[in-house]
Scaffold this active site. Structure first.
Site, mmCIF file in Angstrom:
data_model
loop_
_atom_site.group_PDB
_atom_site.id
_atom_site.type_symbol
_atom_site.label_atom_id
_atom_site.label_comp_id
_atom_site.label_asym_id
_atom_site.label_seq_id
_atom_site.Cartn_x
_atom_site.Cartn_y
_atom_site.Cartn_z
ATOM 1 N N LYS A 1 -36.109 6.658 -13.034
ATOM 2 C CA LYS A 1 -35.146 7.747 -12.845
ATOM 3 C C LYS A 1 -34.459 7.995 -11.530
ATOM 4 O O LYS A 1 -35.552 7.920 -10.527
ATOM 5 C CB LYS A 1 -35.585 8.952 -13.305
ATOM 6 C CG LYS A 1 -34.970 10.300 -12.967
ATOM 7 C CD LYS A 1 -33.807 10.466 -14.194
ATOM 8 C CE LYS A 1 -33.147 11.645 -13.803
ATOM 9 N NZ LYS A 1 -31.568 11.542 -14.310
ATOM 10 N N GLY B 1 -28.238 16.110 -14.712
ATOM 11 C CA GLY B 1 -27.794 16.400 -13.242
ATOM 12 C C GLY B 1 -28.717 16.030 -12.318
ATOM 13 O O GLY B 1 -28.910 16.833 -11.281
ATOM 14 N N CYS C 1 -23.727 8.120 -11.507
ATOM 15 C CA CYS C 1 -24.027 9.062 -12.497
ATOM 16 C C CYS C 1 -22.709 10.152 -12.666
ATOM 17 O O CYS C 1 -21.905 10.495 -11.763
ATOM 18 C CB CYS C 1 -24.904 9.933 -11.921
ATOM 19 S SG CYS C 1 -25.442 11.415 -12.551
ATOM 20 N N LYS D 1 -25.284 0.064 -9.842
ATOM 21 C CA LYS D 1 -25.165 0.475 -11.205
ATOM 22 C C LYS D 1 -23.702 0.846 -11.328
ATOM 23 O O LYS D 1 -23.353 1.928 -10.730
ATOM 24 C CB LYS D 1 -26.151 1.273 -11.656
ATOM 25 C CG LYS D 1 -26.008 1.867 -12.933
ATOM 26 C CD LYS D 1 -27.387 2.353 -13.592
ATOM 27 C CE LYS D 1 -27.198 2.660 -15.149
ATOM 28 N NZ LYS D 1 -28.471 3.349 -15.613
ATOM 29 N N THR E 1 -23.819 5.733 -18.306
ATOM 30 C CA THR E 1 -23.234 6.219 -19.514
ATOM 31 C C THR E 1 -21.740 6.368 -19.403
ATOM 32 O O THR E 1 -21.156 6.545 -18.174
ATOM 33 C CB THR E 1 -23.789 7.931 -19.759
ATOM 34 O OG1 THR E 1 -23.843 8.299 -18.713
ATOM 35 C CG2 THR E 1 -25.380 7.392 -20.255
ATOM 36 N N THR F 1 -31.888 4.654 -24.594
ATOM 37 C CA THR F 1 -31.833 5.833 -25.274
ATOM 38 C C THR F 1 -32.988 5.811 -26.800
ATOM 39 O O THR F 1 -33.359 6.734 -26.992
ATOM 40 C CB THR F 1 -30.388 6.201 -25.970
ATOM 41 O OG1 THR F 1 -29.516 6.349 -24.628
ATOM 42 C CG2 THR F 1 -30.210 7.195 -26.815
HETATM 43 O O1 RRO Z 1 -29.223 12.729 -14.365
HETATM 44 C C1 RRO Z 1 -28.351 12.514 -15.006
HETATM 45 O O2 RRO Z 1 -27.743 13.407 -15.353
HETATM 46 C C2 RRO Z 1 -27.770 11.220 -15.170
HETATM 47 C C3 RRO Z 1 -27.567 10.271 -14.455
HETATM 48 BR BR1 RRO Z 1 -28.530 10.412 -12.732
HETATM 49 C C4 RRO Z 1 -27.045 9.031 -14.708
HETATM 50 O O3 RRO Z 1 -26.964 7.961 -13.973
HETATM 51 N N1 RRO Z 1 -26.489 8.725 -15.851
HETATM 52 C C5 RRO Z 1 -26.545 9.670 -16.787
HETATM 53 O O4 RRO Z 1 -26.099 9.738 -17.943
HETATM 54 N N2 RRO Z 1 -27.227 11.112 -16.494
#
Ligand code: RRO
Length: 342
Positions: free
Chosen positions: A61, A88, A146, A183, A211, A285
C-alpha cells in the site's frame, strides 16, 4: 520453469510447463503476477490463503512520510462490475512501515515492490532516500496518481512536467540498482505523453493504471455514497480502459517494462494485458472476494499461454501489436495458435 504457486485448490501438477519468468528492469521475477498496491496492505493477510513468496512480488500500500488516518467514512461503495474507494492514503508512515511491514515481508522471503506517495516532490525524494538507506526491497512504485487527494494539483500524473519532476527526483534519490516504476492515471488526454515524460525523467518502468475518478449517489439518501464525494473506480469495469492505456504506452515506448493492472479476475484477463504489452500484471480488487486470486491467476495465465503455443510467457508480451497478415490462416510462422478472438 514455473514453480508450484497454489496452496489451495489447483495442484501444482496441473500448471503447464511454461517459463513464466519476467523482468522489471534489472530485477528478475519467477512469476509475472504481483499484488496491486492498496488491495493487500503488506501481504500479511494474504499469506494465509497462498504463499506470498510464490508470486512475482508483493506491491505494498502506498506509504507516506507521516502516519495518516485517511478520509472520513464511508470510504467504499459498490458499483456495476467494480467498486469505488476513497481511502485517502491511510497508513502508518514510513518508519513504522519499515519496522513492521517491510521487516515481515523480508523475513517471510517475499519479493517486494514498495509503493510511495507524497504531497510534494520533496516528500517523494525524502521517502526515496529513507528507503535507499534502509534497503531490503526490490523495486519502487512511485504513486503519482492517487485520485483521493483534496488538491487535484497533487495528482502529479495528470501533467507531464509535474510527473517528470517527481520521477526525476525519486530516480536521483534511489540506489541505481533499484528499478523505479511510475504509476500513472488513466484520467488524462494522452497517457503516452505522460509516459514518455516519465521515461525521459529516468523511470525504469511504468505501472498502468491507477483507479479512475468516479462517483456514486445514493438514491435513498440522495447524497453522495462516499464521505469524500468522489473516489477511485476499480474492478472489471475499468479493464478495457487499462488495456487501452497499456496498448497506447507500448506503442510509444516499445521496450520499457510495464506492469498492467485494472480489473484482472482470471488468467484470461491477465493474458489480455500481456498481449497488449504488459511484462507483468498486478491483481487487486478481486482479492476482496477471492484472497487467493494472485496464485490462481498465475496458474490460469500459465494454462492459457501454453494453450496458445507459448513456451515462454515473455514471447506473448505485446503479441497483439504485430501487423495483421492477410494470408494468416490462424497460426503464425512459428506454429503458434492465434487467440480465438483475433
Ligand atoms: O488511498 C487511496 O485512497 C488510494 C490510492 Br493511494 C490510490 O493510489 N488509488 C486509489 O484508488 N485509492
Amino acid at each position: 520453469m514455473t514453480r508450484a504457486v497454489v496452496r489451495h485448490g489447483q495442484s501444482a501438477a496441473a500448471i503447464p510447463d511454461i517459463d513464466m519468468s519476467t523482468r522489471l528492469g534489472d530485477v528478475g521475477l519467477p512469476s509475472p503476477v504481483l499484488t496491486a498496491s492498496g488491495c493487500a496492505a503488506s501481504g500479511r493477510e494474504l499469506d494465509q490463503f497462498f504463499d506470498v513468496t510464490s508470486i512475482g512480488a508483493v506491491v505494498t500500500k502506498s506509504i507516506m512520510l507521516e502516519p495518516r488516518s485517511g478520509r472520513a467514512t464511508p470510504r467504499m461503495a459498490e458499483t456495476p462490475s467494480g467498486m469505488l474507494n476513497s481511502i485517502g492514503l491511510q497508513g502508518p508512515g514510513i518508519h513504522a512501515f519499515l519496522e513492521k511491514d517491510l521487516a515481515w515481508l523480508r523475513e517471510r522471503g517475499a519479493r517486494v515492490v514498495v509503493s510511495i506517495a507524497g504531497g510534494t516532490t520533496q516528500e517523494f525524494e525524502e521517502l526515496a532516500k529513507i528507503l535507499r538507506d534502509h534497503g531490503g526491497f526490490d523495486a519502487l512504485e512511485v504513486n503519482i496518481s492517487c485520485p483521493n487527494v483534496a488538491d487535484r494539483g497533487q495528482v502529479f500524473a495528470c501533467r507531464a512536467d509535474s510527473a517528470a519532476g517527481v520521477i526525476g527526483g525519486v530516480r536521483r534519490s534511489t540506489d541505481p540498482s533499484i528499478p523505479v516504476f511510475a504509476k500513472l492515471s488513466p484520467d488524462v488526454t494522452d497517457i503516452g505523453t505522460i509516459a514518455l515524460a516519465c521515461e525521459r525523467a529516468g523511470a525504469d518502468g511504468l505501472s498502468l493504471i491507477n483507479t479512475t475518478l468516479g462517483m456514486v449517489i445514493d438514491v435513498d439518501t440522495m447524497r453522495p455514497a462516499l464521505a469524500g464525494v468522489t473516489g477511485g473506480l476499480s474492478g472489471p469495469a475499468i479493464r478495457p480502459i487499462a488495456v487501452r492505456c497499456v496498448w497506447q504506452v507500448r506503442e510509444v515506448l516499445p521496450d520499457i517494462p510495464i506492469i498492467g493492472m485494472g480489473g484482472i479476475r482470471n488468467g484470461a484477463d491477465a493474458f489480455e494485458f500481456i498481449l497488449a504489452g504488459a511484462d507483468a500484471v498486478s491483481v487487486g480488487t478481486v482479492v476482496f472476494h477471492d484472497p487467493s486470486a494472485p496464485a490462481r491467476v498465475h496458474a490460469e495465465l500459465a494454462t492459457i499461454a501454453a494453450s496458445r503455443g507459448f513456451t515462454r510467457l515473455r514471447d506473448a508480451v505485446s503479441y497483439a501489436h504485430r501487423e495483421p497478415d492477410p494470408e494468416d490462416d490462424g497460426a503464425d510462422d512459428d506454429g503458434l495458435a492465434l487467440p480465438e478472438w483475433v
